[in-house]
Scaffold this motif. Structure first.
Motif, PDB file in Angstrom:
ATOM      1  N   GLN A  48       0.832  -1.208   0.000  1.00 21.92           N
ATOM      2  CA  GLN A  48       0.000   0.000   0.000  1.00 21.92           C
ATOM      3  C   GLN A  48       0.868   1.260   0.000  1.00 21.92           C
ATOM      4  OE1 GLN A  48      -0.433  -2.571   2.194  1.00 21.92           O
ATOM      5  NE2 GLN A  48      -2.238  -3.478   1.252  1.00 21.92           N
ATOM      6  N   GLU A  49       1.966   1.241   0.762  1.00 19.10           N
ATOM      7  CA  GLU A  49       2.856   2.407   0.786  1.00 19.10           C
ATOM      8  C   GLU A  49       3.514   2.634  -0.576  1.00 19.10           C
ATOM      9  OE1 GLU A  49       4.499   2.642   5.356  1.00 19.10           O
ATOM     10  OE2 GLU A  49       5.219   0.991   4.099  1.00 19.10           O
ATOM     11  N   ILE A  50       3.929   1.559  -1.218  1.00 19.99           N
ATOM     12  CA  ILE A  50       4.553   1.686  -2.537  1.00 19.99           C
ATOM     13  C   ILE A  50       3.554   2.241  -3.547  1.00 19.99           C
ATOM     14  CG2 ILE A  50       5.555   0.388  -4.461  1.00 19.99           C
ATOM     15  CD1 ILE A  50       6.813  -1.451  -2.308  1.00 19.99           C
ATOM     16  N   LEU A  51       2.315   1.749  -3.499  1.00 17.99           N
ATOM     17  CA  LEU A  51       1.279   2.264  -4.394  1.00 17.99           C
ATOM     18  C   LEU A  51       1.009   3.741  -4.118  1.00 17.99           C
ATOM     19  CD1 LEU A  51      -1.192  -0.765  -4.461  1.00 17.99           C
ATOM     20  CD2 LEU A  51       0.315   0.028  -6.299  1.00 17.99           C
ATOM     21  N   ALA A  52       1.027   4.134  -2.843  1.00 21.86           N
ATOM     22  CA  ALA A  52       0.827   5.543  -2.496  1.00 21.86           C
ATOM     23  C   ALA A  52       1.964   6.405  -3.047  1.00 21.86           C
ATOM     24  CB  ALA A  52       0.718   5.708  -0.978  1.00 21.86           C
ATOM     25  N   PHE A  53       3.218   5.913  -2.956  1.00 23.56           N
ATOM     26  CA  PHE A  53       4.361   6.642  -3.513  1.00 23.56           C
ATOM     27  C   PHE A  53       4.186   6.821  -5.018  1.00 23.56           C
ATOM     28  CE2 PHE A  53       7.171   4.563  -0.051  1.00 23.56           C
ATOM     29  CZ  PHE A  53       6.895   5.587   0.852  1.00 23.56           C
ATOM     30  N   ALA A  54       3.778   5.753  -5.695  1.00 23.69           N
ATOM     31  CA  ALA A  54       3.608   5.802  -7.150  1.00 23.69           C
ATOM     32  C   ALA A  54       2.489   6.769  -7.526  1.00 23.69           C
ATOM     33  CB  ALA A  54       3.315   4.410  -7.697  1.00 23.69           C
ATOM     34  N   ASN A  55       1.380   6.720  -6.795  1.00 19.96           N
ATOM     35  CA  ASN A  55       0.271   7.639  -7.082  1.00 19.96           C
ATOM     36  C   ASN A  55       0.692   9.085  -6.883  1.00 19.96           C
ATOM     37  OD1 ASN A  55      -1.566   5.648  -7.791  1.00 19.96           O
ATOM     38  ND2 ASN A  55      -2.290   5.374  -5.706  1.00 19.96           N
ATOM     39  N   LYS A  56       1.429   9.345  -5.807  1.00 18.58           N
ATOM     40  CA  LYS A  56       1.895  10.710  -5.541  1.00 18.58           C
ATOM     41  C   LYS A  56       2.834  11.174  -6.661  1.00 18.58           C
ATOM     42  CE  LYS A  56       4.250  13.626  -2.244  1.00 18.58           C
ATOM     43  NZ  LYS A  56       5.322  13.712  -1.294  1.00 18.58           N
ATOM     44  N   ALA A  57       3.742  10.289  -7.086  1.00 14.28           N
ATOM     45  CA  ALA A  57       4.682  10.641  -8.154  1.00 14.28           C
ATOM     46  C   ALA A  57       3.937  10.956  -9.447  1.00 14.28           C
ATOM     47  CB  ALA A  57       5.680   9.507  -8.370  1.00 14.28           C
ATOM     48  N   GLU A  58       2.909  10.165  -9.766  1.00 17.68           N
ATOM     49  CA  GLU A  58       2.133  10.413 -10.981  1.00 17.68           C
ATOM     50  C   GLU A  58       1.383  11.741 -10.897  1.00 17.68           C
ATOM     51  OE1 GLU A  58      -0.321   6.956 -11.544  1.00 17.68           O
ATOM     52  OE2 GLU A  58       1.335   5.780 -12.363  1.00 17.68           O
ATOM     53  N   GLU A  60       2.278  14.365  -9.094  1.00 19.17           N
ATOM     54  CA  GLU A  60       3.273  15.433  -9.196  1.00 19.17           C
ATOM     55  C   GLU A  60       3.731  15.613 -10.640  1.00 19.17           C
ATOM     56  OE1 GLU A  60       6.336  14.424  -6.388  1.00 19.17           O
ATOM     57  OE2 GLU A  60       5.164  15.137  -4.684  1.00 19.17           O
ATOM     58  N   TYR A  61       3.880  14.514 -11.360  1.00 15.97           N
ATOM     59  CA  TYR A  61       4.281  14.601 -12.761  1.00 15.97           C
ATOM     60  C   TYR A  61       3.218  15.342 -13.565  1.00 15.97           C
ATOM     61  CZ  TYR A  61       5.066  13.287 -17.595  1.00 15.97           C
ATOM     62  OH  TYR A  61       5.247  13.335 -18.953  1.00 15.97           O
ATOM     63  N   GLU A  62       1.959  14.961 -13.365  1.00 14.52           N
ATOM     64  CA  GLU A  62       0.864  15.611 -14.098  1.00 14.52           C
ATOM     65  C   GLU A  62       0.756  17.092 -13.760  1.00 14.52           C
ATOM     66  OE1 GLU A  62      -2.584  13.229 -13.232  1.00 14.52           O
ATOM     67  OE2 GLU A  62      -1.845  11.541 -14.422  1.00 14.52           O
ATOM     68  N   ALA A  63       1.125  17.460 -12.523  1.00 16.60           N
ATOM     69  CA  ALA A  63       1.070  18.857 -12.097  1.00 16.60           C
ATOM     70  C   ALA A  63       2.332  19.621 -12.485  1.00 16.60           C
ATOM     71  CB  ALA A  63       0.859  18.928 -10.584  1.00 16.60           C
ATOM     72  N   GLY A  64       3.341  18.912 -13.012  1.00 24.47           N
ATOM     73  CA  GLY A  64       4.578  19.575 -13.419  1.00 24.47           C
ATOM     74  C   GLY A  64       5.534  19.839 -12.273  1.00 24.47           C
ATOM     75  N   VAL A  65       5.288  19.232 -11.129  1.00 25.72           N
ATOM     76  CA  VAL A  65       6.149  19.426  -9.960  1.00 25.72           C
ATOM     77  C   VAL A  65       7.482  18.721 -10.195  1.00 25.72           C
ATOM     78  CG1 VAL A  65       6.409  18.961  -7.492  1.00 25.72           C
ATOM     79  CG2 VAL A  65       4.175  19.594  -8.427  1.00 25.72           C
ATOM     80  N   GLY A  66       8.564  19.431  -9.932  1.00 21.11           N
ATOM     81  CA  GLY A  66       9.891  18.837 -10.023  1.00 21.11           C
ATOM     82  C   GLY A  66      10.435  18.698 -11.430  1.00 21.11           C
ATOM     83  N   MET A  67       9.786  19.302 -12.402  1.00 23.92           N
ATOM     84  CA  MET A  67      10.258  19.194 -13.782  1.00 23.92           C
ATOM     85  C   MET A  67      11.548  19.997 -13.936  1.00 23.92           C
ATOM     86  SD  MET A  67       8.047  17.271 -15.229  1.00 23.92           S
ATOM     87  CE  MET A  67       7.537  17.442 -16.903  1.00 23.92           C
ATOM     88  N   MET A  68      12.463  19.477 -14.731  1.00 25.63           N
ATOM     89  CA  MET A  68      13.691  20.208 -15.017  1.00 25.63           C
ATOM     90  C   MET A  68      14.081  19.959 -16.467  1.00 25.63           C
ATOM     91  SD  MET A  68      16.834  18.033 -13.240  1.00 25.63           S
ATOM     92  CE  MET A  68      16.370  18.401 -11.592  1.00 25.63           C
ATOM     93  N   SER A  69      14.824  20.883 -16.989  1.00 26.85           N
ATOM     94  CA  SER A  69      15.261  20.755 -18.376  1.00 26.85           C
ATOM     95  C   SER A  69      16.310  19.655 -18.483  1.00 26.85           C
ATOM     96  CB  SER A  69      15.845  22.073 -18.875  1.00 26.85           C
ATOM     97  OG  SER A  69      17.073  22.333 -18.214  1.00 26.85           O
ATOM     98  N   HIS A  70      16.544  19.219 -19.699  1.00 26.25           N
ATOM     99  CA  HIS A  70      17.551  18.194 -19.925  1.00 26.25           C
ATOM    100  C   HIS A  70      18.928  18.673 -19.482  1.00 26.25           C
ATOM    101  CE1 HIS A  70      19.483  14.737 -21.739  1.00 26.25           C
ATOM    102  NE2 HIS A  70      20.322  15.552 -22.348  1.00 26.25           N
TER     103      HIS A  70
END
Length: 82
Positions: A48-58, A60-70
């Motif tokens: 359950q914790e791993i699934l929660a980490f994955a959901n949070k990461a997804e 954050e990705y959709e919200a653009g959190v933590g994005m950086m240029s190449h």
């Protein structure tokens, strides 16, 4: 030696093949086998914790959190190398 032990020994030697002559590889395999006997869970997190980490990461990705240029990423990676 029991029949089960003899069969297991034969299977182990067959699986190891020519690696049986390499002491380093043999010790690595034996260490791994011994580690399997430990009662410790292979992971410190529950499913359950791993699934929660994955959901949070997804999210954050959709919200653009933590994005950086190449180029920023390449600079960051350079700090990881010795």
């Amino acid at each position: 030696m029991s029949t089960a032990q003899a069969i297991a020994s034969s299977r182990f030697l067959t699986a190891m093949g020519p690696m049986i002559k390499d002491e380093k590889k043999m010790n690595t395999v034996l260490s791994y086998i011994i580690s399997l006997r430990e009662d410790n869970a292979p992971c410190q997190f529950t499913e359950q914790e791993i699934l929660a980490f994955a959901n949070k990461a997804e999210q954050e990705y959709e919200a653009g959190v933590g994005m950086m240029s190449h180029s920023d990423f390449i600079q960051e990676v350079a700090t990881w190398q010795r």
